[in-house]
Design a protein around this motif. Structure first.
Motif, PDB file in Angstrom:
ATOM      1  N   LYS A 339       0.815  -1.040  -0.209  1.00 18.45           N
ATOM      2  CA  LYS A 339       0.006   0.076  -0.009  1.00 18.45           C
ATOM      3  C   LYS A 339       0.938   1.210   0.026  1.00 18.45           C
ATOM      4  O   LYS A 339       0.738   2.231  -0.611  1.00 18.45           O
ATOM      5  CB  LYS A 339      -0.950  -0.050   1.163  1.00 18.45           C
ATOM      6  CG  LYS A 339      -1.798   1.176   1.270  1.00 18.45           C
ATOM      7  CD  LYS A 339      -3.038   0.858   0.068  1.00 18.45           C
ATOM      8  CE  LYS A 339      -4.102   2.014   0.324  1.00 18.45           C
ATOM      9  NZ  LYS A 339      -5.090   1.982  -0.546  1.00 18.45           N
ATOM     10  N   GLN A 340       2.087   1.090   0.646  1.00 18.23           N
ATOM     11  CA  GLN A 340       2.961   2.173   0.690  1.00 18.23           C
ATOM     12  C   GLN A 340       3.473   2.744  -0.838  1.00 18.23           C
ATOM     13  O   GLN A 340       3.606   3.816  -0.928  1.00 18.23           O
ATOM     14  CB  GLN A 340       4.130   2.104   1.667  1.00 18.23           C
ATOM     15  CG  GLN A 340       3.639   2.050   3.029  1.00 18.23           C
ATOM     16  CD  GLN A 340       2.997   0.916   3.566  1.00 18.23           C
ATOM     17  OE1 GLN A 340       3.050  -0.354   2.736  1.00 18.23           O
ATOM     18  NE2 GLN A 340       2.336   0.656   4.872  1.00 18.23           N
ATOM     19  N   TRP A 341       3.750   1.601  -1.535  1.00 17.97           N
ATOM     20  CA  TRP A 341       4.271   1.719  -2.864  1.00 17.97           C
ATOM     21  C   TRP A 341       3.062   2.583  -3.671  1.00 17.97           C
ATOM     22  O   TRP A 341       3.379   3.422  -4.377  1.00 17.97           O
ATOM     23  CB  TRP A 341       4.382   0.477  -3.510  1.00 17.97           C
ATOM     24  CG  TRP A 341       4.983   0.435  -4.812  1.00 17.97           C
ATOM     25  CD1 TRP A 341       4.110  -0.141  -5.873  1.00 17.97           C
ATOM     26  CD2 TRP A 341       6.221   0.970  -5.573  1.00 17.97           C
ATOM     27  NE1 TRP A 341       4.678  -0.011  -7.123  1.00 17.97           N
ATOM     28  CE2 TRP A 341       5.795   0.717  -6.867  1.00 17.97           C
ATOM     29  CE3 TRP A 341       7.268   1.693  -5.124  1.00 17.97           C
ATOM     30  CZ2 TRP A 341       7.026   1.018  -7.641  1.00 17.97           C
ATOM     31  CZ3 TRP A 341       8.194   1.621  -6.228  1.00 17.97           C
ATOM     32  CH2 TRP A 341       8.054   1.683  -7.311  1.00 17.97           C
ATOM     33  N   LEU A 342       2.010   2.015  -3.713  1.00 13.17           N
ATOM     34  CA  LEU A 342       0.799   2.767  -4.294  1.00 13.17           C
ATOM     35  C   LEU A 342       0.471   4.050  -3.892  1.00 13.17           C
ATOM     36  O   LEU A 342       0.357   5.132  -4.650  1.00 13.17           O
ATOM     37  CB  LEU A 342      -0.477   2.115  -4.173  1.00 13.17           C
ATOM     38  CG  LEU A 342      -1.733   2.617  -4.517  1.00 13.17           C
ATOM     39  CD1 LEU A 342      -1.593   2.720  -6.297  1.00 13.17           C
ATOM     40  CD2 LEU A 342      -3.059   1.751  -4.206  1.00 13.17           C
ATOM     41  N   ASN A 343       0.726   4.510  -2.453  1.00 11.11           N
ATOM     42  CA  ASN A 343       0.609   5.789  -1.933  1.00 11.11           C
ATOM     43  C   ASN A 343       1.390   6.677  -2.390  1.00 11.11           C
ATOM     44  O   ASN A 343       1.084   7.720  -2.636  1.00 11.11           O
ATOM     45  CB  ASN A 343       0.694   5.744  -0.318  1.00 11.11           C
ATOM     46  CG  ASN A 343      -0.678   5.312   0.161  1.00 11.11           C
ATOM     47  OD1 ASN A 343      -1.544   4.775  -0.485  1.00 11.11           O
ATOM     48  ND2 ASN A 343      -0.723   4.602   1.476  1.00 11.11           N
ATOM     49  N   LEU A 344       2.742   6.248  -2.664  1.00 12.08           N
ATOM     50  CA  LEU A 344       3.766   7.058  -3.322  1.00 12.08           C
ATOM     51  C   LEU A 344       3.477   7.750  -4.610  1.00 12.08           C
ATOM     52  O   LEU A 344       3.445   8.848  -4.880  1.00 12.08           O
ATOM     53  CB  LEU A 344       5.393   6.303  -3.217  1.00 12.08           C
ATOM     54  CG  LEU A 344       6.282   6.903  -4.015  1.00 12.08           C
ATOM     55  CD1 LEU A 344       6.964   8.153  -3.347  1.00 12.08           C
ATOM     56  CD2 LEU A 344       7.171   5.835  -4.243  1.00 12.08           C
ATOM     57  N   TRP A 345       2.910   6.621  -5.389  1.00  5.54           N
ATOM     58  CA  TRP A 345       2.631   7.119  -6.813  1.00  5.54           C
ATOM     59  C   TRP A 345       1.506   8.137  -6.787  1.00  5.54           C
ATOM     60  O   TRP A 345       1.516   8.967  -7.549  1.00  5.54           O
ATOM     61  CB  TRP A 345       2.116   5.887  -7.927  1.00  5.54           C
ATOM     62  CG  TRP A 345       3.329   4.996  -7.958  1.00  5.54           C
ATOM     63  CD1 TRP A 345       4.310   4.017  -7.471  1.00  5.54           C
ATOM     64  CD2 TRP A 345       4.441   5.508  -9.185  1.00  5.54           C
ATOM     65  NE1 TRP A 345       5.355   3.869  -8.208  1.00  5.54           N
ATOM     66  CE2 TRP A 345       5.404   4.284  -9.267  1.00  5.54           C
ATOM     67  CE3 TRP A 345       4.404   6.358 -10.311  1.00  5.54           C
ATOM     68  CZ2 TRP A 345       6.351   4.499 -10.257  1.00  5.54           C
ATOM     69  CZ3 TRP A 345       5.415   6.455 -11.356  1.00  5.54           C
ATOM     70  CH2 TRP A 345       6.244   5.348 -11.372  1.00  5.54           C
ATOM     71  N   GLN A 346       0.589   7.675  -6.019  1.00  7.49           N
ATOM     72  CA  GLN A 346      -0.573   8.667  -5.835  1.00  7.49           C
ATOM     73  C   GLN A 346      -0.362  10.141  -5.476  1.00  7.49           C
ATOM     74  O   GLN A 346      -0.691  11.001  -5.894  1.00  7.49           O
ATOM     75  CB  GLN A 346      -1.671   8.115  -4.723  1.00  7.49           C
ATOM     76  CG  GLN A 346      -2.434   6.910  -5.489  1.00  7.49           C
ATOM     77  CD  GLN A 346      -3.052   6.107  -4.325  1.00  7.49           C
ATOM     78  OE1 GLN A 346      -2.876   6.094  -3.210  1.00  7.49           O
ATOM     79  NE2 GLN A 346      -4.367   5.356  -5.003  1.00  7.49           N
ATOM     80  N   LYS A 347       0.677  10.093  -4.305  1.00 11.32           N
ATOM     81  CA  LYS A 347       1.034  11.265  -3.994  1.00 11.32           C
ATOM     82  C   LYS A 347       1.778  11.979  -5.050  1.00 11.32           C
ATOM     83  O   LYS A 347       1.470  13.360  -5.106  1.00 11.32           O
ATOM     84  CB  LYS A 347       2.007  11.136  -2.697  1.00 11.32           C
ATOM     85  CG  LYS A 347       2.485  12.585  -2.130  1.00 11.32           C
ATOM     86  CD  LYS A 347       3.420  12.079  -0.875  1.00 11.32           C
ATOM     87  CE  LYS A 347       3.813  13.423  -0.380  1.00 11.32           C
ATOM     88  NZ  LYS A 347       4.789  13.251   0.955  1.00 11.32           N
TER      89      LYS A 347
END
Length: 553
Positions: A339-347
């Protein structure tokens, strides 16, 4: 004297032929075929036969194929030696036998000028071949090796199965012709052949790749392809989807869809995933393709076509099937993306979108016009983009809007854009975004709108020339640039509107633009090429600075 570039090229050729199942070659002696003959003879596992008569050698190879049910190569020197293969080639074609014809040739500078043993060998067997290619000369260019690997991979579909037949490779060589045998290791090292699977594949082959940490999906050109199962797969496994405008999913507003990949990869080429799943043909974005090419991680390519369009990099696994069929089968597999990986891209995506919004409010150029036009679209509207700058601006600015983008991205040409858009407009509500040169190139196509009463909005960005060239190194050659590349036409498109019975309105970049809701309309917007370049590059720098600031917090 030995030729190192030639050595690498020829040894790659022989290695790839062997890896794709060509284990026997019939050699008719000659001078120009020296490098390939030596390479075949030096290969530790290739079986060679020497036959002095090309006509008979071809038929001998057919006997080998009939006995083994495997592809066999024949090799000759340049000139009439190649012509003597014709009877066997025609027989192989009619018998559907996988005959691989290797004709050595003079280099291009010795063709059609009276050099000895130089005849027209390119396409000489075209009436009998399933696949043919005139290879480049050995020049040390890395893409030449990629081309050889890709060409043999594409041709290999005719080595086995229901479509077997003749394949012809014409091989031009410059002297010196002797390969460097100290580099024999090149013939049995390198990437494994591309493995292709259709919809019957065993999903277990994908498990080792998906267990790598933090993967991404690249949704490239997927015009008219349903990607709903890909969105579901992404949701289940927290995988970011870097979406090309032609993926057809940017308008979905799905939280995992990253709409600013072109901007992000311009400023952060160093980000590394654990694996890459590529869907459809290559994305529009040059920076995205550069990033894909430099990654040394497992890559899966999903396309529903026999010949994979692998650019910008050969994948490790090719799944010849529809994306929905594929992701439906993969959905229950364990995936290691966090989830942290996805959040990085979303940010990062949110940061880039914010900077684009500020750009729209502060800058008057072509880029700032697109968002205000996109705001007037619905999800049913077709946005048809011309090549060169319009589709690239779609990549840059179609980041959070409604509408379905389309473009002629097969050959990426500027010809026929108006006609293609009008064809869609016969069935859909279409707005065409096009540059002045591309519009001029297909003005005759407007007659269909008049004859068949087809409504369409045509937005012409008139920067009086070829705007795309202002972003390329040619622009630095001021003495030649404007005449050869800028090519100002100085056209008044109001006359075009009168000729084809279109409504016409003209704007400047700082005007508020309203698109008509019906009718046949030409909306001409006057812009400046130099201002566009400066503004676009400034936006990239602002996104870079904003991402760097966010990383410090």
């Amino acid at each position: 004297m030995m030729n190192q570039h030639l050595t690498e090229q020829v040894f790659t050729l022989v290695r790839e032929l062997y890896q794709y199942g060509v284990h026997e070659v019939v050699i008719s002696p000659g001078s120009r075929s020296t490098p390939v003959a030596i390479a075949c003879e030096a290969h530790p596992k290739m079986k060679t036969y020497i036959h002095p008569d090309e006509r008979s050698a071809g038929f001998f190879a057919l006997g080998l194929i009939k006995a083994t049910k495997k592809p066999v190569a024949i090799l000759c020197t340049s000139g009439t030696a190649a012509s003597n293969f014709t009877p066997a080639v025609s027989e192989a074609d009619l018998s559907q036998l996988p005959l691989v014809v290797l004709t050595s040739d003079r280099p291009h500078e010795l063709r059609n000028m009276g050099a000895p043993q130089a005849i027209q060998q390119v396409n000489m067997f075209q009436s009998f071949t399933k696949f043919q290619s005139d290879f480049p000369l050995a020049d040390g260019e890395a893409l030449t090796i990629d081309m050889i690997e890709n060409t043999i991979m594409q041709a290999s579909q005719y080595f086995y199965g229901p479509e077997t037949g003749v394949v012809h490779f014409n091989l031009p060589f410059r002297e010196p012709l002797l390969p460097d045998l100290s580099l024999k290791h090149l013939m049995y090292t390198g990437k494994k052949p591309l493995v292709k699977y259709n919809k019957q594949f065993d999903v277990s082959i994908v498990k080792p790749i998906l267990k790598e940490t933090n993967g991404v999906i690249i949704a490239g050109d997927c015009q008219n392809i349903d990607l709903s199962e890909m969105l579901t797969f992404s949701t289940i496994h927290n995988i970011p989807i870097i979406a090309c405008p032609l993926s057809g999913i940017r308008h979905t507003m799905h939280p995992n869809v990253i709409t600013t990949g072109d901007h992000l990869f311009k400023v952060m080429q160093d980000i590394e995933p654990g694996f890459i799943i590529r869907v459809g043909k290559a994305p529009v974005s040059k920076s995205t393709n550069q990033w894909i090419k430099k990654q040394n991680v497992p890559q899966i390519l999903i396309q529903s076509q026999t010949l994979p369009k692998y650019f910008p990099k050969m994948p490790d696994l090719y799944l010849e099937m529809s994306p929905n069929d594929c992701f439906r089968q993969l959905s229950n597999l364990e995936v290691s993306t966090s989830k942290q990986w996805l959040n990085l891209w979303q940010k990062m995506n949110d940061i880039a979108i914010h900077e684009i919004h500020l750009y729209q409010l502060q800058v008057n150029d072509e880029g700032s016009i697109y968002p205000q036009l996109f705001e007037q679209m619905t999800n049913e509207d077709v946005l048809f983009f011309g090549n060169s700058m319009p589709i690239r601006d779609a990549d840059s600015f179609f980041v959070k809007y409604k509408g379905l983008p389309y473009c002629n991205r097969g050959a990426n040409g500027i010809d026929g854009v108006v006609s293609t858009a009008l064809g869609m407009a016969a069935h859909k509500k279409v707005t065409l975004f096009i540059g002045d040169i591309s519009f001029y190139h297909d003005m005759n196509g407007l007659i269909m709108s008049k004859l068949d009463h087809i409504d369409i909005n045509i937005v012409v960005f008139n920067n009086n020339g070829g705007g795309i060239f202002s972003y390329l190194p040619q622009s630095e050659e001021e003495q030649y640039f404007e005449r050869l590349f800028g090519t100002p036409l100085d056209l008044d498109f109001s006359h075009t509107a009168k000729l084809y019975d279109f409504n016409y309105v003209k704007y400047n970049v700082f005007d508020k633009i309203t698109l008509p809701t019906s009718g046949r309309n030409i909306i001409e917007i006057k812009t400046d090429r130099n201002d566009n370049v400066i503004a676009h590059r400034s936006l990239t720098e602002k996104i870079k600075a904003a991402i760097e600031d966010a990383a410090k917090k």
